[in-house]
Design a protein around this motif. Structure first.
Motif, short mmCIF file in Angstrom:
data_model
loop_
_atom_site.label_atom_id
_atom_site.label_comp_id
_atom_site.label_asym_id
_atom_site.label_seq_id
_atom_site.Cartn_x
_atom_site.Cartn_y
_atom_site.Cartn_z
N VAL A 142 34.65 48.34 47.44
CA VAL A 142 35.84 47.52 47.19
C VAL A 142 37.05 48.41 46.89
CG1 VAL A 142 36.82 45.88 45.52
CG2 VAL A 142 34.56 45.51 46.46
N PHE A 143 36.82 49.55 46.23
CA PHE A 143 37.93 50.43 45.87
C PHE A 143 38.58 51.06 47.09
CE2 PHE A 143 35.24 50.74 41.95
CZ PHE A 143 36.08 49.94 41.20
N LEU A 144 37.90 51.09 48.22
CA LEU A 144 38.50 51.56 49.46
C LEU A 144 39.04 50.43 50.31
CD1 LEU A 144 36.08 54.36 50.62
CD2 LEU A 144 38.44 54.60 49.96
N VAL A 145 38.36 49.29 50.31
CA VAL A 145 38.75 48.18 51.18
C VAL A 145 40.07 47.56 50.73
CG1 VAL A 145 38.08 45.85 51.91
CG2 VAL A 145 36.40 47.69 51.90
N ILE A 146 40.26 47.38 49.44
CA ILE A 146 41.47 46.72 48.95
C ILE A 146 42.75 47.48 49.34
CG2 ILE A 146 42.73 46.09 46.84
CD1 ILE A 146 40.04 45.25 45.65
N PRO A 147 42.87 48.79 49.10
CA PRO A 147 44.10 49.46 49.52
C PRO A 147 44.27 49.56 51.03
CG PRO A 147 42.73 50.97 48.24
CD PRO A 147 42.03 49.67 48.30
N ILE A 148 43.17 49.62 51.77
CA ILE A 148 43.30 49.68 53.24
C ILE A 148 43.85 48.36 53.77
CG2 ILE A 148 41.94 49.78 55.37
CD1 ILE A 148 40.20 51.91 53.98
N VAL A 149 43.35 47.24 53.26
CA VAL A 149 43.87 45.93 53.69
C VAL A 149 45.34 45.79 53.31
CG1 VAL A 149 43.70 43.44 53.23
CG2 VAL A 149 41.64 44.77 53.67
N GLY A 150 45.68 46.18 52.09
CA GLY A 150 47.08 46.10 51.65
C GLY A 150 47.99 46.98 52.49
N VAL A 164 49.83 39.08 50.39
CA VAL A 164 48.61 39.89 50.45
C VAL A 164 48.69 41.06 49.49
CG1 VAL A 164 47.24 41.38 51.96
CG2 VAL A 164 48.00 39.16 52.77
N SER A 165 49.87 41.64 49.33
CA SER A 165 50.05 42.77 48.41
C SER A 165 49.80 42.36 46.97
CB SER A 165 51.45 43.34 48.58
OG SER A 165 51.66 44.41 47.72
N ILE A 166 50.30 41.20 46.58
CA ILE A 166 50.05 40.70 45.23
C ILE A 166 48.57 40.41 45.03
CG2 ILE A 166 50.39 38.67 43.74
CD1 ILE A 166 52.70 40.41 43.46
N LEU A 172 52.49 48.93 39.49
CA LEU A 172 53.74 49.32 40.17
C LEU A 172 53.88 48.61 41.51
CD1 LEU A 172 56.25 51.15 40.09
CD2 LEU A 172 54.86 52.91 41.19
N ILE A 173 52.79 48.48 42.24
CA ILE A 173 52.83 47.76 43.52
C ILE A 173 53.19 46.30 43.31
CG2 ILE A 173 51.37 46.90 45.40
CD1 ILE A 173 49.90 49.57 45.31
N MET A 181 59.87 40.21 47.37
CA MET A 181 59.96 38.76 47.52
C MET A 181 61.37 38.26 47.20
SD MET A 181 56.46 37.30 45.97
CE MET A 181 54.93 37.34 46.87
N MET A 182 61.96 38.84 46.15
CA MET A 182 63.32 38.44 45.80
C MET A 182 64.33 38.91 46.85
SD MET A 182 63.03 36.58 43.47
CE MET A 182 63.43 36.12 41.86
N ALA A 183 64.09 40.08 47.42
CA ALA A 183 64.99 40.59 48.45
C ALA A 183 64.93 39.72 49.71
CB ALA A 183 64.66 42.03 48.80
N ARG A 184 63.80 39.09 49.93
CA ARG A 184 63.68 38.19 51.08
C ARG A 184 64.49 36.91 50.87
NH1 ARG A 184 60.76 37.01 55.57
NH2 ARG A 184 60.14 34.85 55.84
N LEU A 185 64.59 36.48 49.62
CA LEU A 185 65.34 35.24 49.34
C LEU A 185 66.84 35.45 49.45
CD1 LEU A 185 63.33 33.85 46.32
CD2 LEU A 185 63.28 33.07 48.69
N THR A 186 67.31 36.65 49.10
CA THR A 186 68.75 36.94 49.18
C THR A 186 69.06 37.71 50.45
OG1 THR A 186 68.48 39.01 47.98
CG2 THR A 186 68.92 37.04 46.67
#
Length: 151
Positions: free
Chosen positions: A78-86, A102-104, A136-137, A145-150
């Motif tokens: 899981v420790f490898l799969v999660i960052p690869i998917v992100g 997906v990042s959240i 941090l991510i 997400m906020m930059a997408r709204l503005t």
């Protein structure tokens, strides 16, 4: 999801997310698990994620460690799969908001998996850095997400 062309700010945030997910993959090579030895004359056991993959079919240096980690060893992938998917979602999705969602989710799953699989007793500096970078991510993703709204 609505497609929206990427501007300079969102592009920088997306590239930052990609770099941070790559750093998460790098942290798998640092010591993730730290198990002190009950015998004070012997050194403790320190292992990376890849070392834990090596113990899937074999034995740990200590029998007590083998019993403690035999049930969670298959979960270390899981420790490898999660960052690869992100990373792949952030790298390939340029116009939709799906990369942020997906990042959240990847950040929450990463923090949850470190705290449950490694547990707080056995955290080493690799897993601690991974926890800090997942936080941090999640902040960078909130900004994206906020930059997408503005506009």
């Amino acid at each position: 999801m609505l497609k929206k062309p990427e501007n300079k700010t969102r592009k920088r945030l997306r590239i930052t997310q990609c770099v941070l997910f790559l750093a998460q993959i790098l942290f798998c090579t640092f010591t993730f698990v730290q198990i002190p030895n009950p015998d004070p004359k012997k050194l403790g056991f320190y292992a990376t994620v890849f070392d834990m993959f090596g113990y899937l079919g074999g034995q740990f240096p200590d029998a007590a460690q083998s019993e403690a980690f035999s049930s969670v060893l298959p979960l270390f992938f899981v420790f490898l799969v999660i960052p690869i998917v992100g990373f792949f979602f952030c790298a390939l999705d340029k116009e939709r908001n799906l990369k942020n969602i997906v990042s959240i989710i990847c950040s929450l799953l990463g923090v949850f998996s470190i705290l449950t699989i490694v547990s707080i007793n056995f955290i080493s500096y690799g897993s601690l850095l991974a926890l800090l970078f997942y936080l941090l991510i999640s902040f960078i993703t909130a900004f994206a997400m906020m930059a997408r709204l503005t506009d």
